[in-house]
Scaffold this motif. Sequence first.
Motif, PDB file in Angstrom:
ATOM      1  N   LYS A 177       0.829  -1.202   0.000  1.00  0.00           N
ATOM      2  CA  LYS A 177       0.000   0.000   0.000  1.00  0.00           C
ATOM      3  C   LYS A 177       0.865   1.254   0.000  1.00  0.00           C
ATOM      4  O   LYS A 177       1.926   1.298   0.625  1.00  0.00           O
ATOM      5  N   GLN A 178       0.405   2.270  -0.732  1.00  0.00           N
ATOM      6  CA  GLN A 178       1.151   3.519  -0.817  1.00  0.00           C
ATOM      7  C   GLN A 178       1.247   4.173   0.568  1.00  0.00           C
ATOM      8  O   GLN A 178       0.255   4.372   1.257  1.00  0.00           O
ATOM      9  N   THR A 179       2.474   4.503   0.954  1.00  0.00           N
ATOM     10  CA  THR A 179       2.700   5.168   2.244  1.00  0.00           C
ATOM     11  C   THR A 179       3.308   6.556   2.092  1.00  0.00           C
ATOM     12  O   THR A 179       3.202   7.379   2.998  1.00  0.00           O
ATOM     13  N   LYS A 180       3.944   6.818   0.946  1.00  0.00           N
ATOM     14  CA  LYS A 180       4.560   8.121   0.698  1.00  0.00           C
ATOM     15  C   LYS A 180       3.896   8.791  -0.492  1.00  0.00           C
ATOM     16  O   LYS A 180       3.630   8.150  -1.508  1.00  0.00           O
ATOM     17  N   SER A 181       3.617  10.076  -0.361  1.00  0.00           N
ATOM     18  CA  SER A 181       2.990  10.819  -1.456  1.00  0.00           C
ATOM     19  C   SER A 181       3.971  10.979  -2.615  1.00  0.00           C
ATOM     20  O   SER A 181       5.185  11.045  -2.428  1.00  0.00           O
ATOM     21  N   VAL A 182       3.421  11.020  -3.838  1.00  0.00           N
ATOM     22  CA  VAL A 182       4.243  11.061  -5.052  1.00  0.00           C
ATOM     23  C   VAL A 182       3.810  12.232  -5.929  1.00  0.00           C
ATOM     24  O   VAL A 182       2.610  12.501  -6.084  1.00  0.00           O
ATOM     25  N   LEU A 183       4.785  12.905  -6.521  1.00  0.00           N
ATOM     26  CA  LEU A 183       4.531  13.990  -7.464  1.00  0.00           C
ATOM     27  C   LEU A 183       5.305  13.698  -8.749  1.00  0.00           C
ATOM     28  O   LEU A 183       6.521  13.503  -8.716  1.00  0.00           O
TER      29      LEU A 183
END
Length: 433
Positions: free
Chosen positions: A26-32
């Motif tokens: 599961k995604q735990t860090k935000s991504v740009l």
Amino acid sequence: MKKIFIIALVLSLSIQTKAQQSPAKKQTKSVLILNATAHLGNGQIIENSAIGFKDGKITLVADSKLIKLSKDAYEITIDASGKHVYPGFIAPNSTLGLVEIDAVKSSDDEAEIGNLNPHIRTIIAYTAESKVIETVRPNGILMAQITPRGGRISGTSSIVQLDAWNWKEAIIKENDGVHLNFPTNYIRTGWWAEPGGIEANKEYLKQIEEIKSFFSNSKAYLSEAFKERNLVFEAMKGLFDGTQTLFIHADENKQIIDAIQFAKENGVKKMVIVGGFEAYKSADLLQKNNIGVLLSRVHEMPKSDDQDVDLPYKMAKLLTDKGIVVGLENSGDMERMQTRNLPFLAGTCAAYGLDKEQALQLITLNTAKLLGIDNQSGSLEVGKDATLFISEGDALDMRTNKLTQAFIQGRIIDLENHQSQLYHKYKEKYNQE
């Protein structure tokens, strides 16, 4: 036959010995993602885009030159200059995960015994760890509608994302629709290598009456409180209350016209034509009744001698110009393996009339609308699932479709598979020689 079975079994065992890629966490860090050309899937393009997502959902879709972000707004920044960002492609009417090796009967679970099976659900037969699934993701196919085959009413499909431990984790929309193979009014004889003539289907009206009777009995059962449960009739409920779609598999003009009339007479709230090879002949009727079409594989030949040789390629353009919502499906010979070619079917439609962004919609937002998941998938919009990928070039062109990264609900997935492993292995071998 025995020899074929042994070869298939050996192949199966050899494949299983290779490392299976584990589903992403599961995604735990935000991504740009910055500076890519973003193809939103709704017809719009943003040059030098900024696409951000947190907790599996898209939080930002903008022109990077028009916004200011603090350095700590996103924990991971990907510079995608010169690359392209797309929403994940969707493969409707697919048997991915239902068959592993055609010659091994125990690995084939796409069809059930019987003729009227709305209660048969594909989702519980779906194998999330299928080796075939790994091979379609590197071309951008990240979701699929898992669909049954066989019989008059094949069963009930479900929509999944293609990176999961099991079918429960894979579900995007469970039991989205029931699939009806509408009777044909004529029958083709022979086979592809030796085509025969065309004969009238003498049982056509009788076959239609049989499904009319089944629908009528289903409605009667659902309208009364019967003591004895009938799971077959109960599985039809969603068609009458609008929570499910009736996917009618039909190619001929008369089939389509009769199918629309049949659905209206029997109180079906939502329907979609699957196949629709002659849908251009009944386009006005489809548009009038707000019925979309999932077009059959466009890399096909015409079905009649008097049809334009380019007709399959131009079909999406003909229907789109009539205001019909059109998606693409890929059923047919070797359909599971050929799922990887879905973006190139859309590319062919772009070469024959549609512009590139319209063609992209055929396998993104349009398909999401027809499957009833456009509120969460199909385009790059704030609030929707962060199911998307980065490509070095045009994802609808087999020469430049080269994914560098892909995300499903914000989770970065592994694009390696047993085929790419063999590629690297033998590339290294021959480079050394």
